[in-house]
Design a protein around this motif. Structure first.
Motif, PDB file in Angstrom:
ATOM      1  N   ASN A 262       0.845  -1.204   0.000  1.00 11.60           N
ATOM      2  CA  ASN A 262       0.000   0.000   0.000  1.00 11.60           C
ATOM      3  C   ASN A 262       0.877   1.249   0.000  1.00 11.60           C
ATOM      4  OD1 ASN A 262      -2.666  -1.339   0.271  1.00 11.60           O
ATOM      5  ND2 ASN A 262      -1.821  -2.032   2.220  1.00 11.60           N
ATOM      6  N   TRP A 263       1.933   1.210  -0.801  1.00 14.29           N
ATOM      7  CA  TRP A 263       2.944   2.260  -0.769  1.00 14.29           C
ATOM      8  C   TRP A 263       2.395   3.601  -1.244  1.00 14.29           C
ATOM      9  CZ3 TRP A 263       5.743   5.861  -3.442  1.00 14.29           C
ATOM     10  CH2 TRP A 263       6.958   6.262  -2.879  1.00 14.29           C
ATOM     11  N   ARG A 264       2.715   4.654  -0.485  1.00 19.78           N
ATOM     12  CA  ARG A 264       2.402   6.022  -0.868  1.00 19.78           C
ATOM     13  C   ARG A 264       3.627   6.883  -0.605  1.00 19.78           C
ATOM     14  NH1 ARG A 264      -1.055   3.550  -2.627  1.00 19.78           N
ATOM     15  NH2 ARG A 264      -3.312   3.840  -2.602  1.00 19.78           N
ATOM     16  N   PRO A 265       3.904   7.864  -1.454  1.00 19.48           N
ATOM     17  CA  PRO A 265       5.098   8.693  -1.249  1.00 19.48           C
ATOM     18  C   PRO A 265       4.990   9.545   0.007  1.00 19.48           C
ATOM     19  CG  PRO A 265       3.756   9.571  -3.037  1.00 19.48           C
ATOM     20  CD  PRO A 265       3.161   8.242  -2.670  1.00 19.48           C
ATOM     21  N   ASP A 266       6.075   9.585   0.752  1.00 23.58           N
ATOM     22  CA  ASP A 266       6.196  10.452   1.923  1.00 23.58           C
ATOM     23  C   ASP A 266       6.725  11.797   1.433  1.00 23.58           C
ATOM     24  OD1 ASP A 266       7.374  11.875   4.090  1.00 23.58           O
ATOM     25  OD2 ASP A 266       7.533  10.036   5.254  1.00 23.58           O
ATOM     26  N   PRO A 267       6.004  12.906   1.631  1.00 25.93           N
ATOM     27  CA  PRO A 267       6.443  14.209   1.106  1.00 25.93           C
ATOM     28  C   PRO A 267       7.856  14.588   1.534  1.00 25.93           C
ATOM     29  CG  PRO A 267       4.184  14.351   1.877  1.00 25.93           C
ATOM     30  CD  PRO A 267       4.690  13.014   2.305  1.00 25.93           C
TER      31      PRO A 267
ATOM     32  N   TRP B  15      13.119   1.235   5.369  1.00 24.20           N
ATOM     33  CA  TRP B  15      13.482   1.069   3.966  1.00 24.20           C
ATOM     34  C   TRP B  15      12.253   0.869   3.082  1.00 24.20           C
ATOM     35  CZ3 TRP B  15      18.018   2.377   2.109  1.00 24.20           C
ATOM     36  CH2 TRP B  15      19.106   2.448   2.985  1.00 24.20           C
ATOM     37  N   GLY B  16      11.181   0.347   3.665  1.00 20.70           N
ATOM     38  CA  GLY B  16       9.950   0.179   2.891  1.00 20.70           C
ATOM     39  C   GLY B  16       9.396   1.508   2.407  1.00 20.70           C
ATOM     40  N   ARG B  17       9.583   2.569   3.188  1.00 19.57           N
ATOM     41  CA  ARG B  17       9.136   3.905   2.757  1.00 19.57           C
ATOM     42  C   ARG B  17      10.011   4.458   1.642  1.00 19.57           C
ATOM     43  NH1 ARG B  17       8.681   4.366   8.403  1.00 19.57           N
ATOM     44  NH2 ARG B  17      10.610   5.562   8.554  1.00 19.57           N
ATOM     45  N   ARG B  18      11.149   3.823   1.438  1.00 17.50           N
ATOM     46  CA  ARG B  18      12.126   4.296   0.455  1.00 17.50           C
ATOM     47  C   ARG B  18      12.190   3.391  -0.780  1.00 17.50           C
ATOM     48  NH1 ARG B  18      13.125   6.035   5.361  1.00 17.50           N
ATOM     49  NH2 ARG B  18      14.256   7.994   5.684  1.00 17.50           N
ATOM     50  N   ASP B  19      11.062   2.868  -1.177  1.00 20.66           N
ATOM     51  CA  ASP B  19      10.986   2.038  -2.382  1.00 20.66           C
ATOM     52  C   ASP B  19      11.597   2.816  -3.551  1.00 20.66           C
ATOM     53  OD1 ASP B  19      10.306   0.525  -4.598  1.00 20.66           O
ATOM     54  OD2 ASP B  19       8.164   1.006  -4.496  1.00 20.66           O
ATOM     55  N   PRO B  20      12.656   2.301  -4.178  1.00 24.32           N
ATOM     56  CA  PRO B  20      13.315   3.067  -5.241  1.00 24.32           C
ATOM     57  C   PRO B  20      12.443   3.322  -6.459  1.00 24.32           C
ATOM     58  CG  PRO B  20      14.204   0.832  -5.079  1.00 24.32           C
ATOM     59  CD  PRO B  20      13.344   1.035  -3.888  1.00 24.32           C
ATOM     60  N   VAL B  21      11.505   2.426  -6.737  1.00 27.28           N
ATOM     61  CA  VAL B  21      10.606   2.651  -7.867  1.00 27.28           C
ATOM     62  C   VAL B  21       9.599   3.742  -7.519  1.00 27.28           C
ATOM     63  CG1 VAL B  21       8.914   1.613  -9.418  1.00 27.28           C
ATOM     64  CG2 VAL B  21      10.882   0.264  -8.628  1.00 27.28           C
ATOM     65  N   GLY B  22       8.987   3.629  -6.349  1.00 23.70           N
ATOM     66  CA  GLY B  22       7.992   4.612  -5.933  1.00 23.70           C
ATOM     67  C   GLY B  22       8.566   6.010  -5.801  1.00 23.70           C
ATOM     68  N   LEU B  23       9.763   6.115  -5.217  1.00 25.10           N
ATOM     69  CA  LEU B  23      10.373   7.442  -5.046  1.00 25.10           C
ATOM     70  C   LEU B  23      10.698   8.086  -6.390  1.00 25.10           C
ATOM     71  CD1 LEU B  23      12.764   6.875  -2.005  1.00 25.10           C
ATOM     72  CD2 LEU B  23      10.691   8.286  -2.059  1.00 25.10           C
TER      73      LEU B  23
END
Length: 378
Positions: free
Chosen positions: A14-19, A299-307
């Protein structure tokens, strides 16, 4: 990108970008004038190319994990969470002339260097049409600039140094690049390779992919000191980058390559990242027990694809454009997997296991000849 609940790590589903992380992503580039200059040279097409390669690399791993769940293969060695270290590095090379030696988690380097996507699947199936003819699931193609890796990654450093020495002796503006893990920096071969590369001043880029763990041993358990200090011990210049920021990895590698072709190599690129799974699919539970839950969340918040998606959106790339790239990448990987499955009945004959390439004048001569031909030398 689309998330796959059955195959993605829990932190990605349920990944969402952290501002704040999105801002940090940009600051990482803009805070260094040399790296910012490298990124400014990337037009929209090249940025979308980076995105496509990140997707292809992630989707190939998802395809292999699906095969594990379906019983097609018993296990797979995946690089989920580490894709930017592979994609950023290869994108900074001259892919028509440079040479790479990937680890198994850098499989994305193979398709980026021009190998068919099918090879990432048929190598696991051991079919006659796989890159090694069914002998080994490590794969490469020297004619395409990919020297086949082996499991003991530290040994790739002296091999990369040797290839770079050939380039130097022939006066060619080419580089060799290899990846080695934080654990492999504790091996004798890695240090011997660094010593040789530094003493010979060869155009080699050694990427230390620090994913915080060696097999099942945490970074704080398998050595003392900092990984980023290893190159300096041998007189090798080092550039440290955020291994989950594909632009930071790209810029650092581009700077390293420019330094090498000027005759100022070798250069180490130290990329900090994290493996969002086990050593292979069979020990993911062990990996979850090895680290604190908070580290996976970090590290889950830092998904390289999502970022990178968030960065592209901030650059004004329409969501529809990203969706088109994803659809193309998905179709390419699914098609490669289907074609590979269709070849399962093509088994090599038992006597094929006897590798004729080890005959006199075989492997080493052939390797040297193919490297030279790729660079236009003799």
């Amino acid at each position: 990108m689309k998330r796959y609940p059955a195959f993605d790590p829990p932190e990605y589903r349920n990944w969402r970008p952290d501002p704040e992380l999105t801002r940090e992503y940009r600051r990482r580039i803009e805070g260094d004038s040399r790296r910012a200059a490298q990124v400014r040279e990337l037009g929209t097409d090249r940025l979308l190319g980076l995105y496509r390669d990140l997707l292809l690399t992630r989707l190939q791993d998802i395809g292999l994990k699906r095969w594990v769940r379906q019983g097609v293969i018993s296990k797979a060695w995946l690089g989920v969470g580490e894709e930017a270290v592979t994609v950023g590095c290869v994108a900074a090379l001259d892919r028509t002339r440079d040479v790479v030696i990937p680890m198994i988690r850098n499989a994305g380097a193979c398709h980026m260097m021009g190998l068919p996507l099918e090879h990432g699947f048929t190598s696991y199936l051991a079919t006659a049409g796989s890159p090694s003819g069914g002998r080994d699931f490590h794969y490469g193609d020297v004619a395409m600039g990919v020297i086949q890796p082996v499991s003991h990654m530290g040994t790739s450093v002296p091999v990369a140094a040797g290839a770079a020495l050939a380039f130097k002796n022939r006066g060619e503006d080419r580089v060799s690049l290899t990846w080695t893990g934080d654990g492999a920096t504790k091996t004798a071969a890695c240090h011997e390779g660094l010593v040789f590369a530094a003493r010979s001043k060869v155009p080699a880029i050694i990427v230390i992919q620090n994913n915080q763990v060696a097999l099942g041993t945490r970074l704080d358990q398998h050595g003392a000191g900092r990984v980023e200090d290893v190159p300096a011990a041998h007189g090798v210049a080092a550039l440290v980058c955020d291994g989950n920021n594909v632009l930071d990895v790209y810029a650092a590698t581009a700077i390293a390559r420019a330094r090498c072709v000027r005759g100022n190599g070798p250069v180490a690129v130290v990329a900090e990242t994290f493996r969002m799974g086990g050593h292979a699919t069979h020990d993911e539970r062990e990996a979850r027990e090895t680290f604190a839950v908070e580290l996976f969340e970090h590290w889950g918040r830092r998904d390289p694809v999502g970022l990178f998606e968030a960065y592209l959106a901030d650059e004004g790339v329409p969501a529809s454009t990203l969706a088109e790239v994803e659809a193309e990448a998905t179709a390419a990987v699914e098609g490669a997997a289907e074609r590979s499955l269709a070849s399962r009945g093509d088994r090599p004959a038992p006597e094929h296991a006897l590798y004729e390439g080890f005959s006199e004048g075989g492997v080493l001569h052939g390797l040297a000849a193919r490297l030279a031909a790729r660079g236009g030398g003799e």
